[in-house]
Design a protein around this motif. Structure first.
Motif, PDB file in Angstrom:
ATOM      1  N   GLU A   2       0.916  -1.005  -0.166  1.00 39.88           N
ATOM      2  CA  GLU A   2       0.069  -0.107   0.022  1.00 39.88           C
ATOM      3  C   GLU A   2       0.932   1.108  -0.036  1.00 39.88           C
ATOM      4  OE1 GLU A   2      -0.264  -2.431   2.840  1.00 39.88           O
ATOM      5  OE2 GLU A   2      -1.697  -3.393   1.416  1.00 39.88           O
ATOM      6  N   GLY A  51       1.328   3.974  -3.247  1.00 46.27           N
ATOM      7  CA  GLY A  51       1.104   5.332  -3.259  1.00 46.27           C
ATOM      8  C   GLY A  51       2.024   6.123  -3.771  1.00 46.27           C
ATOM      9  N   ASN A  55      -4.879  11.266  -7.430  1.00 48.57           N
ATOM     10  CA  ASN A  55      -4.093  10.230  -7.322  1.00 48.57           C
ATOM     11  C   ASN A  55      -4.785   9.121  -7.982  1.00 48.57           C
ATOM     12  OD1 ASN A  55      -4.934   8.750  -4.947  1.00 48.57           O
ATOM     13  ND2 ASN A  55      -4.129  10.497  -4.020  1.00 48.57           N
ATOM     14  N   ASP A 104       0.566   8.435  -7.152  1.00 52.35           N
ATOM     15  CA  ASP A 104       0.433   9.913  -6.801  1.00 52.35           C
ATOM     16  C   ASP A 104       1.559  10.462  -7.496  1.00 52.35           C
ATOM     17  OD1 ASP A 104       0.424  12.360  -5.980  1.00 52.35           O
ATOM     18  OD2 ASP A 104       0.375  11.774  -3.846  1.00 52.35           O
TER      19      ASP A 104
END
Length: 177
Positions: free
Chosen positions: A43, A47, A77, A51
């Motif tokens: 996770e 990100g 994002n 993003d």
């Protein structure tokens, strides 16, 4: 003198013909893949990929042109996020769009516009293993004739692979903080 010139021109034509013949035998597509293991959950790493504001912290191309113009539009994002850039001759100009985000993979459409036009697909895969994640970065695309001629002398893998290695190493540093 004319005989020597004719021999030289004929030799040059033969070399060009061999290069073109070798170029025609190159594959119609290319694939570049690099992998690294990062001690962080998927996770957190996803990100960094989805993003585009985070790319400044790890992308190998961000450091090549500090004055590069960047525009991020679409979703902030994730799916629908768009990143456009225009920079010096080291980075050129282009556009990326996140097409799909899954727990184990992110798909990005990558369009180079300058110094040459090329339309590619990029995929980041994330395989969790205990407290670490194996990240695989792959780019695939068509081999246009100019690329095929270039590949007679060097491969896409050798040209792009080193950048992927640098990027993944930077991603590892950022994600493991």
């Amino acid at each position: 003198m004319l005989k020597k010139l004719a021999i030289a021109v004929g030799g040059l034509a033969a070399v060009v013909a061999v290069i073109f013949a070798l170029a025609l035998m190159q594959p119609d597509t290319f694939t570049v893949t690099r992998t690294i293991t990062i001690k962080a959950p998927p996770e957190k790493i996803i990100g960094l990929v989805t993003d585009f504001n985070q790319w400044k912290s790890w992308s190998p191309w961000e450091k090549l042109d500090p004055a590069m113009q960047r525009t991020i539009t679409g979703a902030p994002n994730g799916k629908g996020s768009i990143y456009e850039w225009k920079g010096n001759s080291d980075v050129g100009a282009g556009r990326m769009e996140v097409l799909d985000v899954q727990p184990a993979a992110v798909q990005i459409k990558l369009d180079f516009l300058d110094p040459f036009e090329s339309h590619n697909q990029t995929e980041f895969k994330f395989d969790k293993a205990g407290e670490s994640t194996t990240v695989t970065w792959t780019m695939t695309g068509p081999m246009l004739f100019a690329s095929k001629v270039m590949s007679v002398f060097t491969s896409m893998d050798s040209m792009i692979g080193k950048d992927f290695e640098k990027g993944l190493a930077s991603m590892k540093q950022v994600a493991e903080k």
